[in-house]
Design a protein around this motif. Sequence first.
Motif, PDB file in Angstrom:
ATOM      1  N   GLY A  27       0.756  -1.246   0.000  1.00 18.54           N
ATOM      2  CA  GLY A  27       0.000   0.000   0.000  1.00 18.54           C
ATOM      3  C   GLY A  27       0.780   1.285   0.000  1.00 18.54           C
ATOM      4  O   GLY A  27       0.177   2.362   0.105  1.00 18.54           O
ATOM      5  N   ALA A  28       2.098   1.239  -0.128  1.00 19.19           N
ATOM      6  CA  ALA A  28       2.857   2.482  -0.212  1.00 19.19           C
ATOM      7  C   ALA A  28       2.444   3.250  -1.460  1.00 19.19           C
ATOM      8  O   ALA A  28       2.251   2.668  -2.526  1.00 19.19           O
ATOM      9  N   ALA A  29       2.306   4.569  -1.317  1.00 17.05           N
ATOM     10  CA  ALA A  29       1.966   5.408  -2.465  1.00 17.05           C
ATOM     11  C   ALA A  29       3.201   5.872  -3.204  1.00 17.05           C
ATOM     12  O   ALA A  29       3.119   6.302  -4.358  1.00 17.05           O
ATOM     13  N   CYS A  30       4.336   5.801  -2.537  1.00 20.13           N
ATOM     14  CA  CYS A  30       5.592   6.269  -3.121  1.00 20.13           C
ATOM     15  C   CYS A  30       6.731   5.534  -2.450  1.00 20.13           C
ATOM     16  O   CYS A  30       6.634   5.143  -1.273  1.00 20.13           O
ATOM     17  N   LEU A  31       7.794   5.324  -3.192  1.00 19.87           N
ATOM     18  CA  LEU A  31       9.005   4.696  -2.658  1.00 19.87           C
ATOM     19  C   LEU A  31      10.129   5.710  -2.682  1.00 19.87           C
ATOM     20  O   LEU A  31      10.395   6.321  -3.714  1.00 19.87           O
ATOM     21  N   ARG A  32      10.790   5.899  -1.555  1.00 21.34           N
ATOM     22  CA  ARG A  32      11.955   6.780  -1.503  1.00 21.34           C
ATOM     23  C   ARG A  32      13.170   5.886  -1.697  1.00 21.34           C
ATOM     24  O   ARG A  32      13.491   5.056  -0.849  1.00 21.34           O
ATOM     25  N   ILE A  33      13.815   6.052  -2.845  1.00 22.86           N
ATOM     26  CA  ILE A  33      14.891   5.138  -3.212  1.00 22.86           C
ATOM     27  C   ILE A  33      15.815   5.828  -4.193  1.00 22.86           C
ATOM     28  O   ILE A  33      15.390   6.642  -5.018  1.00 22.86           O
ATOM     29  N   ASN A  34      17.090   5.544  -4.097  1.00 22.42           N
ATOM     30  CA  ASN A  34      18.043   5.944  -5.122  1.00 22.42           C
ATOM     31  C   ASN A  34      18.360   4.692  -5.947  1.00 22.42           C
ATOM     32  O   ASN A  34      19.034   3.783  -5.456  1.00 22.42           O
ATOM     33  N   PRO A  35      17.862   4.608  -7.178  1.00 17.15           N
ATOM     34  CA  PRO A  35      18.005   3.371  -7.956  1.00 17.15           C
ATOM     35  C   PRO A  35      19.443   2.875  -8.067  1.00 17.15           C
ATOM     36  O   PRO A  35      19.680   1.664  -8.089  1.00 17.15           O
ATOM     37  N   GLY A  36      20.397   3.802  -8.130  1.00 16.43           N
ATOM     38  CA  GLY A  36      21.790   3.387  -8.263  1.00 16.43           C
ATOM     39  C   GLY A  36      22.372   2.764  -7.029  1.00 16.43           C
ATOM     40  O   GLY A  36      23.470   2.184  -7.072  1.00 16.43           O
ATOM     41  N   ASN A  37      21.669   2.847  -5.907  1.00 18.59           N
ATOM     42  CA  ASN A  37      22.202   2.325  -4.646  1.00 18.59           C
ATOM     43  C   ASN A  37      21.701   0.932  -4.299  1.00 18.59           C
ATOM     44  O   ASN A  37      22.081   0.389  -3.259  1.00 18.59           O
ATOM     45  N   ILE A  38      20.829   0.361  -5.126  1.00 17.96           N
ATOM     46  CA  ILE A  38      20.235  -0.925  -4.745  1.00 17.96           C
ATOM     47  C   ILE A  38      20.803  -2.098  -5.522  1.00 17.96           C
ATOM     48  O   ILE A  38      20.319  -3.212  -5.396  1.00 17.96           O
ATOM     49  N   GLY A  39      21.841  -1.857  -6.316  1.00 17.80           N
ATOM     50  CA  GLY A  39      22.504  -2.971  -6.991  1.00 17.80           C
ATOM     51  C   GLY A  39      22.274  -3.002  -8.486  1.00 17.80           C
ATOM     52  O   GLY A  39      22.275  -1.974  -9.153  1.00 17.80           O
ATOM     53  N   SER A  40      22.039  -4.181  -8.998  1.00 19.55           N
ATOM     54  CA  SER A  40      22.024  -4.423 -10.436  1.00 19.55           C
ATOM     55  C   SER A  40      20.826  -3.795 -11.128  1.00 19.55           C
ATOM     56  O   SER A  40      19.833  -3.421 -10.507  1.00 19.55           O
ATOM     57  N   SER A  41      20.945  -3.721 -12.464  1.00 18.56           N
ATOM     58  CA  SER A  41      19.842  -3.230 -13.283  1.00 18.56           C
ATOM     59  C   SER A  41      18.617  -4.114 -13.119  1.00 18.56           C
ATOM     60  O   SER A  41      17.480  -3.639 -13.202  1.00 18.56           O
ATOM     61  N   GLN A  42      18.832  -5.399 -12.869  1.00 15.56           N
ATOM     62  CA  GLN A  42      17.716  -6.328 -12.674  1.00 15.56           C
ATOM     63  C   GLN A  42      16.901  -5.943 -11.436  1.00 15.56           C
ATOM     64  O   GLN A  42      15.670  -5.995 -11.455  1.00 15.56           O
ATOM     65  N   ARG A  43      17.610  -5.523 -10.382  1.00 13.98           N
ATOM     66  CA  ARG A  43      16.906  -5.112  -9.162  1.00 13.98           C
ATOM     67  C   ARG A  43      16.112  -3.830  -9.406  1.00 13.98           C
ATOM     68  O   ARG A  43      14.992  -3.695  -8.914  1.00 13.98           O
ATOM     69  N   VAL A  44      16.703  -2.904 -10.145  1.00 15.77           N
ATOM     70  CA  VAL A  44      15.982  -1.681 -10.491  1.00 15.77           C
ATOM     71  C   VAL A  44      14.724  -2.033 -11.274  1.00 15.77           C
ATOM     72  O   VAL A  44      13.647  -1.480 -11.022  1.00 15.77           O
ATOM     73  N   ALA A  45      14.861  -2.961 -12.215  1.00 13.41           N
ATOM     74  CA  ALA A  45      13.714  -3.378 -13.024  1.00 13.41           C
ATOM     75  C   ALA A  45      12.620  -3.984 -12.155  1.00 13.41           C
ATOM     76  O   ALA A  45      11.425  -3.733 -12.374  1.00 13.41           O
ATOM     77  N   GLU A  46      13.010  -4.775 -11.145  1.00 10.29           N
ATOM     78  CA  GLU A  46      12.019  -5.369 -10.251  1.00 10.29           C
ATOM     79  C   GLU A  46      11.271  -4.306  -9.471  1.00 10.29           C
ATOM     80  O   GLU A  46      10.046  -4.373  -9.290  1.00 10.29           O
ATOM     81  N   VAL A  47      11.998  -3.299  -8.978  1.00  7.98           N
ATOM     82  CA  VAL A  47      11.365  -2.214  -8.222  1.00  7.98           C
ATOM     83  C   VAL A  47      10.417  -1.438  -9.120  1.00  7.98           C
ATOM     84  O   VAL A  47       9.294  -1.101  -8.723  1.00  7.98           O
ATOM     85  N   VAL A  48      10.837  -1.164 -10.347  1.00  6.16           N
ATOM     86  CA  VAL A  48       9.985  -0.427 -11.284  1.00  6.16           C
ATOM     87  C   VAL A  48       8.720  -1.231 -11.584  1.00  6.16           C
ATOM     88  O   VAL A  48       7.620  -0.671 -11.620  1.00  6.16           O
ATOM     89  N   ARG A  49       8.864  -2.532 -11.789  1.00  4.74           N
ATOM     90  CA  ARG A  49       7.690  -3.376 -12.051  1.00  4.74           C
ATOM     91  C   ARG A  49       6.715  -3.318 -10.876  1.00  4.74           C
ATOM     92  O   ARG A  49       5.500  -3.207 -11.051  1.00  4.74           O
ATOM     93  N   ALA A  50       7.253  -3.390  -9.653  1.00  2.00           N
ATOM     94  CA  ALA A  50       6.399  -3.340  -8.461  1.00  2.00           C
ATOM     95  C   ALA A  50       5.721  -1.982  -8.341  1.00  2.00           C
ATOM     96  O   ALA A  50       4.543  -1.895  -7.986  1.00  2.00           O
ATOM     97  N   ALA A  51       6.459  -0.918  -8.639  1.00  2.00           N
ATOM     98  CA  ALA A  51       5.889   0.428  -8.571  1.00  2.00           C
ATOM     99  C   ALA A  51       4.772   0.587  -9.594  1.00  2.00           C
ATOM    100  O   ALA A  51       3.690   1.120  -9.281  1.00  2.00           O
ATOM    101  N   LYS A  52       5.009   0.141 -10.823  1.00  2.00           N
ATOM    102  CA  LYS A  52       3.980   0.237 -11.862  1.00  2.00           C
ATOM    103  C   LYS A  52       2.757  -0.591 -11.507  1.00  2.00           C
ATOM    104  O   LYS A  52       1.607  -0.144 -11.666  1.00  2.00           O
ATOM    105  N   ALA A  53       2.987  -1.806 -11.017  1.00  2.00           N
ATOM    106  CA  ALA A  53       1.875  -2.708 -10.709  1.00  2.00           C
ATOM    107  C   ALA A  53       0.997  -2.161  -9.586  1.00  2.00           C
ATOM    108  O   ALA A  53      -0.212  -2.419  -9.542  1.00  2.00           O
ATOM    109  N   ASN A  54       1.594  -1.391  -8.667  1.00  2.00           N
ATOM    110  CA  ASN A  54       0.861  -0.897  -7.496  1.00  2.00           C
ATOM    111  C   ASN A  54       0.550   0.594  -7.556  1.00  2.00           C
ATOM    112  O   ASN A  54       0.039   1.158  -6.588  1.00  2.00           O
ATOM    113  N   GLY A  55       0.860   1.224  -8.694  1.00  3.36           N
ATOM    114  CA  GLY A  55       0.582   2.648  -8.822  1.00  3.36           C
ATOM    115  C   GLY A  55       1.418   3.521  -7.918  1.00  3.36           C
ATOM    116  O   GLY A  55       0.945   4.563  -7.444  1.00  3.36           O
ATOM    117  N   CYS A  56       2.638   3.108  -7.658  1.00  2.00           N
ATOM    118  CA  CYS A  56       3.535   3.867  -6.782  1.00  2.00           C
ATOM    119  C   CYS A  56       4.339   4.889  -7.569  1.00  2.00           C
ATOM    120  O   CYS A  56       4.816   4.602  -8.671  1.00  2.00           O
TER     121      CYS A  56
END
Length: 375
Positions: A104-133
Amino acid sequence: MNSIRPWRTIERRKSRQIMVGNVPVGGDAPITVQTMTNTPTEDVRATIDQIRRCEDAGADIIRVSCPTAESTANFDQITRAASIPIVADIHFHYKRALEAADKGAACLRINPGNIGSSQRVAEVVRAAKANGCAIRIGVNAGSLERDLLEKYGEPCPEALIESALDHIKLLQDHDFHEFKVAVKASDVFLAVAAYHGLAETVDCPLHLGITEAGGLIGGTVKSSIGMGSLLWAGIGDTIRVSLSAEPEQEVRVGFEMLKALGLRTRGVRVVSCPSCSRQGFDVIRTVEALEKRLEHIKTPLSLSVLGCVVNGPGEARETDIGLTGGGNGKHMVYLSGVKDHHIESDAMLDHIVSLVEKKAAELDAEAAALSEAAA
């Protein structure tokens, strides 16, 4: 009583609008006021109670820290209980972002470059899109990437801007555009310069803040200088005043900053004198008591409290309710800028509170009637 003068009109920077839950940020939306909880997120009851107090103070959005699996385990209870959007601050662990987005988070506070690989960034983006974040990129002078520190030698505006642009590109490469950006620093000059440079480079909403500003008094002054100058220049779509004080105090200071610049109104705007030997009553204690007793008023209106008749009448003519000190313990009350009646010292405080509450109720009724007529 709050007419707009051309010489005090601020032209805001044009930014594109995103949604944080049901709250628009950027574009022509009102500048939103944020704060952050300081309770252990694992303590759901305490966190919800603190969010309630911040909601009562007027917070539009609130951030909650989610550094561990325990902090996101019951995160959905918090997001369901809150009436304002929750930003999940997930620090460096991408899995916390996935968990918070699903709960239920409406927004994620994150620096994409700090969480590791491009694959991890892609996973976060997918989750954000799927949940309207939405996503808030939070660049901070105290945690700049090592390569940028090596390149520039120290935190500087160019380094903060480059870091922001690098993080933005990571999201855009994954076709994600629902983001806002902050380039915070505890140094006022550094933060202001970075925000000016970034504002000229991107069109996304900007989240303003002078980080680690200090205690209630020092931090308020520091934040007002830095953020106030940016807001005056039309830069900023959402703000957080970072104080070593309770979160609801951050919200109140944020609204006072916006009220002083005519960018947003909420509650009572108090005009009061610094007091001197001419005062007909104890101005300092009276204003302290009035501010405390009028915290519950959400309706925008103005109140002047002046200790004598030197500047009092002039200020009273510009406010909804005015009070000026007089002799023999009798003081003049102004309503809508016009002298109306006298009040004695011992009844003054309760009387002014009653007048403000009555005026707020009248304004609310007028607004409701206009809304109903428009519908």
